[in-house]
Write a protein that holds these residues in place. Structure first.
Motif, PDB file in Angstrom:
ATOM      1  N   GLY A 109       6.244  -7.802  -6.826  1.00 60.85           N
ATOM      2  CA  GLY A 109       6.476  -6.384  -7.051  1.00 60.85           C
ATOM      3  C   GLY A 109       5.806  -5.971  -8.336  1.00 60.85           C
ATOM      4  N   PRO A 110       6.008  -4.783  -8.818  1.00 54.07           N
ATOM      5  CA  PRO A 110       6.819  -3.755  -8.174  1.00 54.07           C
ATOM      6  C   PRO A 110       6.112  -3.212  -6.930  1.00 54.07           C
ATOM      7  N   LEU A 111       6.867  -2.944  -5.886  1.00 54.68           N
ATOM      8  CA  LEU A 111       6.298  -2.472  -4.626  1.00 54.68           C
ATOM      9  C   LEU A 111       6.682  -1.016  -4.394  1.00 54.68           C
ATOM     10  N   GLY A 112       5.889  -0.354  -3.594  1.00 56.59           N
ATOM     11  CA  GLY A 112       6.192   1.018  -3.206  1.00 56.59           C
ATOM     12  C   GLY A 112       5.659   2.025  -4.213  1.00 56.59           C
ATOM     13  N   VAL A 113       5.658   3.283  -3.765  1.00 53.54           N
ATOM     14  CA  VAL A 113       5.155   4.372  -4.597  1.00 53.54           C
ATOM     15  C   VAL A 113       6.282   4.797  -5.543  1.00 53.54           C
ATOM     16  N   PRO A 114       6.017   4.881  -6.859  1.00 58.34           N
ATOM     17  CA  PRO A 114       7.076   5.303  -7.780  1.00 58.34           C
ATOM     18  C   PRO A 114       7.590   6.702  -7.427  1.00 58.34           C
TER      19      PRO A 114
ATOM     20  N   GLY B  29       6.025  -6.400   2.800  1.00 58.14           N
ATOM     21  CA  GLY B  29       6.163  -5.386   1.760  1.00 58.14           C
ATOM     22  C   GLY B  29       4.837  -4.927   1.192  1.00 58.14           C
ATOM     23  N   THR B  30       3.725  -5.281   1.841  1.00 56.16           N
ATOM     24  CA  THR B  30       2.406  -4.920   1.312  1.00 56.16           C
ATOM     25  C   THR B  30       1.593  -4.090   2.303  1.00 56.16           C
ATOM     26  N   GLY B  31       2.239  -3.586   3.357  1.00 57.43           N
ATOM     27  CA  GLY B  31       1.505  -2.739   4.287  1.00 57.43           C
ATOM     28  C   GLY B  31       0.661  -3.510   5.276  1.00 57.43           C
TER      29      GLY B  31
ATOM     30  N   PHE C  67       4.898   3.941   6.855  1.00 60.39           N
ATOM     31  CA  PHE C  67       5.306   2.589   6.502  1.00 60.39           C
ATOM     32  C   PHE C  67       6.020   2.628   5.153  1.00 60.39           C
TER      33      PHE C  67
ATOM     34  N   VAL D   7       4.584   0.943   1.779  1.00 61.99           N
ATOM     35  CA  VAL D   7       3.400   1.455   1.086  1.00 61.99           C
ATOM     36  C   VAL D   7       3.351   2.981   1.013  1.00 61.99           C
ATOM     37  N   ASP D   8       3.955   3.667   1.972  1.00 65.05           N
ATOM     38  CA  ASP D   8       3.980   5.133   1.928  1.00 65.05           C
ATOM     39  C   ASP D   8       5.247   5.610   1.228  1.00 65.05           C
TER      40      ASP D   8
ATOM     41  N   LEU E 215       0.939  -8.735  -6.411  1.00 66.58           N
ATOM     42  CA  LEU E 215       0.325  -7.641  -5.666  1.00 66.58           C
ATOM     43  C   LEU E 215      -0.528  -6.820  -6.626  1.00 66.58           C
TER      44      LEU E 215
ATOM     45  N   ARG F  40      -0.275  -2.875  -7.941  1.00 67.17           N
ATOM     46  CA  ARG F  40       1.075  -2.516  -8.367  1.00 67.17           C
ATOM     47  C   ARG F  40       1.527  -3.285  -9.610  1.00 67.17           C
TER      48      ARG F  40
ATOM     49  N   GLY G  92      -4.856  -4.082   6.934  1.00 66.74           N
ATOM     50  CA  GLY G  92      -3.678  -3.288   6.605  1.00 66.74           C
ATOM     51  C   GLY G  92      -2.753  -3.105   7.778  1.00 66.74           C
ATOM     52  N   THR G  93      -2.068  -1.981   7.785  1.00 64.05           N
ATOM     53  CA  THR G  93      -1.007  -1.755   8.775  1.00 64.05           C
ATOM     54  C   THR G  93      -1.541  -1.775  10.210  1.00 64.05           C
TER      55      THR G  93
ATOM     56  N   ASN H 166      -5.657  -1.182   4.447  1.00 67.49           N
ATOM     57  CA  ASN H 166      -4.507  -1.253   3.555  1.00 67.49           C
ATOM     58  C   ASN H 166      -4.693  -0.236   2.426  1.00 67.49           C
ATOM     59  N   PRO H 167      -3.670   0.590   2.170  1.00 70.58           N
ATOM     60  CA  PRO H 167      -3.862   1.693   1.223  1.00 70.58           C
ATOM     61  C   PRO H 167      -3.668   1.333  -0.260  1.00 70.58           C
ATOM     62  N   ILE H 168      -3.154   0.128  -0.578  1.00 71.13           N
ATOM     63  CA  ILE H 168      -2.664  -0.092  -1.949  1.00 71.13           C
ATOM     64  C   ILE H 168      -3.763   0.016  -3.006  1.00 71.13           C
TER      65      ILE H 168
ATOM     66  N   GLN I 131      -4.711   3.575  -3.409  1.00 65.69           N
ATOM     67  CA  GLN I 131      -3.671   4.377  -4.074  1.00 65.69           C
ATOM     68  C   GLN I 131      -3.705   4.187  -5.593  1.00 65.69           C
TER      69      GLN I 131
END
Ligand SMILES: Cc1cc2nc3c(=O)[nH]c(=O)nc-3n(C[C@H](O)[C@H](O)[C@H](O)COP(=O)(O)OP(=O)(O)OC[C@H]3O[C@@H](n4cnc5c(N)ncnc54)[C@H](O)[C@@H]3O)c2cc1C
Ligand SMILES: Cc1cc2nc3c(=O)[nH]c(=O)nc-3n(C[C@H](O)[C@H](O)[C@H](O)COP(=O)(O)OP(=O)(O)OC[C@H]3O[C@@H](n4cnc5c(N)ncnc54)[C@H](O)[C@@H]3O)c2cc1C
Ligand code: SF4
Ligand code: FES
Lengths: 311, 497
Positions: free
Chosen positions: A97-102, A228-230, A245, A248-249, B218, B221, B244-245, B404-406, B409
């Motif tokens: 992590g940290p994972l996901g959009v803040p 957890g990484t899309g 998702f 990631v979204d 990751l 992030r 990706g997805t 994959n969008p990371i 983003q």
């Protein structure tokens, strides 16, 4: 396996606190993550090499100490196993992590931050960040009863107002967090955002409580996740009829557009297997360590020279 | 010197590879294809005509000197054969197992014009396995040059780039989001096709070259690509973050429990070892009757995994015909041998609900092939009134993936309109010192193409850093890129550090 080790860091538990029989806090050393973490993000934990990857929200992070904090409810096999084995000085096998959009912080002037059940701790960094950005913060936290309460002081310190709700009325007001929201909205006509984290039923009820007034409402969704990484698509949720998702979204989404029926149905996916794992684990849980897997014969690599050597 | 070989003098039939019998292997996870023995390899090597015009080399995406390595096998110089392959391909034990040779080197083999082509892939695997068993490693010692290289993603693209940069004397760190390295090789391709031990051994070889692996990381992030360059002291970065997805069909019933992507199924089974549940904690949705949609390698793997987990029936549903099926021929053949039922020219219309949130079956329509589309394949169209239902309790989507969008983003890297990373011909991205390759640039492709991309990026990276490169291709820019003299820029940086 075990042949491949990670050359990177280890994830040591540096402090632990038990809030109740089912809720515990783990503080884990990870200076880089503490620096990167933002409110609304989560991690994926693997307790041991044979464990499941489980998502947990970052309930706090301390950049000076270089630690991140998780608050976990023991609900099934992995979370109960961690409750028993993760003591100060032990290490987690995996932590990513940290994972996901803040979460989006900074635009709202008056915010209601709602946490119920396993959502109480995750709402804390959001409340703190909204306050730090200059917003007026009304905290609403819900517990079944006084004996399960935790972090009241921390919430009081970062909220302008705090409404505690208990199912049995043993502390604060008697009722659910939606009653707390109603109280808050009655007194403040100018609330411009509600953030709610908790079990899906609770988040749906919060969405319904704010929908008539059209107040922007954000929820943090908790579908089943694997990577957890899309990549795997397991965390897909329906937002306004579209597939998104959560890892990631999200995990934050507009509560008024979330298809909660879909989310709840999907959370029941592995119900049978989870029960089996938990039961099997309970039978053996008096042992010090989780049972070793049956001795795994490594698949011998084919050696084309065997016959030449007469092997 | 041996007499000159001709098509008439060589062994006529291709040497078969021993396999576990279909019925037996469909219930276990042990490797299906057993590999050649020395005698078998020698016999097969004898079938190569050592053609002077070397069509096979041009058929190979990375240009392995195929006749040379086969000749060494023939001369019983196995180490020599390995050294020839290792010049271009760092992972022969893996590629020998998973490359679609029948559309690459073997497709253009001269012998194939009148007989079955030389089994180049099997010979490559023989050499790769020999190298692993003997611990051979092609690692020329190069003095450390002080450059630090960051690699994002530990799939074949990242591994290949890491190997080349380490061999050039750089200090290389590979960052991987999962808890184990290997990318699709680890989480996607199952044990019975590519045993974990082979991946472990290849990763270990990279370690012997001095490459560090940091898992549970990751990038994007935990730290961003710009941070790697500006704060963490990496002189160049390679991005190989893969797929990706998963794509979904967008038909009714998509989100029912009992509908999942092949990536999820395979990750649970291979990486998380759900096949050993409950010894391992990760659960797995089990199907009695499983329908897998799609017919690529991913679909074949998903079907064969489901059989091994105890499914009674496994169907493959594909909207085109067998001729268009993109999987390796050997895998289709294996899946058939294990009892998968193929439904060509069939497309799903809806997934049927069992009333309890699960799946009861699938509604399909028959398809007919029309005019060729952009890809040159004939476009399938639904046959009116041909809808029919069949029973299934698990539906697996294996119809491709999205970007994959990371990384997108969390950096300003230029992406194309589908979200893949944009690069120039040398695989440089829009950010100086940052290169990218593999599935994150091209979309889903193959192991060998990803590896080829990793090596190509390594060449550009060396040029950009101003390192001398014996493998550099003529016509590639040497010292400057983006109008900056690379040597200037980076030596300056090292001196500062
Ligand atoms: C983004 C995200 C953030 C989360 N943050 C936290 C947190 O901060 N603290 C915390 O205690 N839990 C959190 N969860 C939930 C946590 O991941 C699950 O409780 C955990 O995976 C259960 O694992 P288990 O093996 O112990 O239980 P299991 O045996 O897998 O399940 C036991 C019970 O928990 C339910 N459950 C399983 N997975 C989930 C899930 N993903 N969400 C909700 N319920 C689930 C099951 O339906 C079942 O009834 C979060 C989940 C997500 C997706
Ligand atoms: C089931 C399956 C079967 C296949 N079978 C074959 C076959 O038989 N033959 C063949 O030639 N090809 C096959 N392929 C295709 C082939 O595996 C891929 O084209 C190839 O692996 C792509 O390599 P890559 O290095 O680009 O990415 P990947 O192998 O996808 O590796 C990318 C790695 O990067 C990691 N990562 C992603 N984002 C980040 C981040 N932000 N930070 C850190 N790490 C990150 C991922 O976790 C992953 O480990 C198959 C693919 C699948 C899915
Ligand atoms: S084309 Fe076939 S026969 Fe000719 S050199 Fe290549 S592998 Fe050998
Ligand atoms: S958890 Fe796998 S895609 Fe989100």
């Amino acid at each position: 396996m075990g042949a491949v080790v990670d050359d990177g860091s280890r994830f040591e538990v540096v402090s632990r606190e038990d809030f109740s029989e089912v809720t515990y806090l783990l503080e884990i050393r990870h200076p880089m993550m503490a620096r990167a973490a933002r409110p609304g993000q989560f991690v994926i934990v693997m307790a041991h090499a044979r464990g499941e990857r489980i998502p947990l929200t970052l309930a706090d992070f301390d950049r000076a100490k270089g630690t991140v904090t998780l608050v976990v409810q023991a609900v099934g096999k992995t979370t109960r196993q961690m409750q028993q084995h993760c003591h100060v000085g032990t290490e987690l096998y995996g932590l990513v992590g940290p994972l996901g959009v803040p979460s989006a912080i900074g635009s709202a002037k008056k915010v209601v931050c709602v946490g119920g059940g396993l959502g109480v701790a995750p709402i804390f960094p959001q409340a703190r960040a909204h306050r730090a950005s200059g917003a007026y913060v009304i905290g609403v936290v819900g517990f079944r009863s006084r004996s399960l309460m935790f972090w009241e002081e921390r919430f009081r310190a970062c909220c302008n107002e705090l409404i505690v709700c208990t199912d049995d009325g043993s502390a604060g007001i008697k009722g659910f967090v939606t009653d707390g929201i109603r109280h808050a909205l009655e007194r403040h006509a100018d609330v411009d955002e509600v953030v709610a984290i908790g079990p899906p039923v609770m988040m749906r009820a919060c969405a319904e409580a704010t929908r008539p007034r059209g107040i922007k409402t954000v929820v943090s969704l908790n579908p089943v996740m694997v990577d957890g990484t899309g990549m795997c698509g397991g965390c897909r949720v329906k937002i306004g009829g579209e597939v998104r998702f959560a890892c990631v979204d999200g995990p934050d989404f507009d509560a008024h557009r979330v298809d909660f029926d879909d989310l709840m149905a999907r959370l029941r996916r592995h119900a049978v297997a989870e029960r089996a794992a938990a039961e099997r684990w309970s039978e053996t849980c008096r042992m010090q360590r989780p049972p070793e897997p049956p001795a795994e014969e490594p698949l011998p690599l084919p050696d084309p020279f065997e016959e030449v050597r007469g092997g | 010197m041996a007499r000159k070989k001709t098509i008439r003098t060589i062994p006529q039939a291709r040497t078969p590879m021993r396999e576990q019998p279909g019925a037996e292997r469909a219930r276990n996870f042990a490797e299906v294809a057993c590999g050649y023995s020395v005698a078998e390899a020698l016999r097969e090597a004898d079938r190569c005509l050592l053609c002077p015009d070397e069509p096979c080399i041009r058929g190979c995406p990375v240009g392995i000197d195929i006749p040379a390595f086969i000749a060494r096998i023939g001369a019983k110089d196995y180490r020599g054969a390995y050294d020839v392959i290792a010049e271009t391909n760092f992972l022969p034990a893996i590629c020998g197992r998973v490359c679609p040779q029948e559309t690459q080197c073997e497709a253009v083999c001269t012998v194939g014009e009148s007989l079955e082509p030389v089994a180049i892939g099997r010979l490559e695997r023989f050499v790769g396995d020999a190298a692993l068993a003997e611990g051979w490693l092609n690692a020329p010692r190069v003095a450390p040059n002080g450059f630090r290289i960051g690699i994002v993603g530990s799939g074949p693209a990242g591994m290949a780039c890491a190997a080349d940069m380490a061999k050039a004397g750089c200090e290389v760190t590979v960052f991987e989001a999962f808890h184990l390295p290997g990318g699709v090789l680890r989480y996607g391709i199952p044990d019975f096709r590519l045993p974990n031990e082979v991946i472990d051994a290849e990763i270990d070889n990279l370690r012997r070259l001095g490459v560090r692996f940091e898992c549970n990381t990751l990038v994007g992030r935990l730290f961003t690509i710009p941070q790697m360059i500006d704060e963490m002291g990496f002189h160049a970065v390679f991005i190989g973050t893969g797929a990706g997805t998963p794509s979904l069909l967008g038909i009714p019933g998509d989100s029912l429990n009992g509908v999942l992507s092949a990536n999820e199924l395979l990750t649970r089974c291979n990486l998380m070892r759900a096949k050993d549940f409950p010894e391992y904690d990760t659960p797995m949705p089990l199907g009695r009757r499983v329908a897998v949609i799609g017919a690529g390698n991913t679909a074949m793997d998903a079907m064969r995994v489901c059989l091994r987990l105890g499914a009674e029936k496994v169907y493959c549903v594909y909207r085109r015909s067998r001729a268009e099926c993109p999987a390796r021929a050997e895998e289709v053949h294996h899946a058939e041998g294990e009892g998968v039922e193929f439904h060509w020219l069939t497309a799903p219309v809806a997934i049927l609900d069992d009333g309890k949130g699960g799946v009861r079956g699938m509604r399909c329509t028959r398809m007919a092939l029309g005019e060729p589309d952009d890809s040159g394949r004939r476009r399938p169209a639904a046959v009116e009134g041909s809808e029919f239902d069949f029973e299934a309790d698990l539906i697996v989507y294996a119809i491709g993936t999205n970007a994959n969008p990371i990384i997108g983003q969390t950096s300003k890297l230029r992406l194309d309109k589908r979200g893949y990373i944009e690069t120039d011909a040398g695989l440089a991205t829009s950010m100086a010192g940052v290169f990218a390759g593999g599935d994150i640039v091209t979309g889903a492709a193959t192991v060998i193409e990803a590896m080829g991309a990793g090596r190509k990026a390594a060449r550009s990276m060396k040029a950009w850093l101003g390192l001398r490169d014996e493998t550099a291709l003529a016509g590639e820019p040497a010292g400057t890129l983006f109008g900056i003299d690379a040597r200037e820029r980076n030596f300056a940086r090292i001196r500062l550090a």
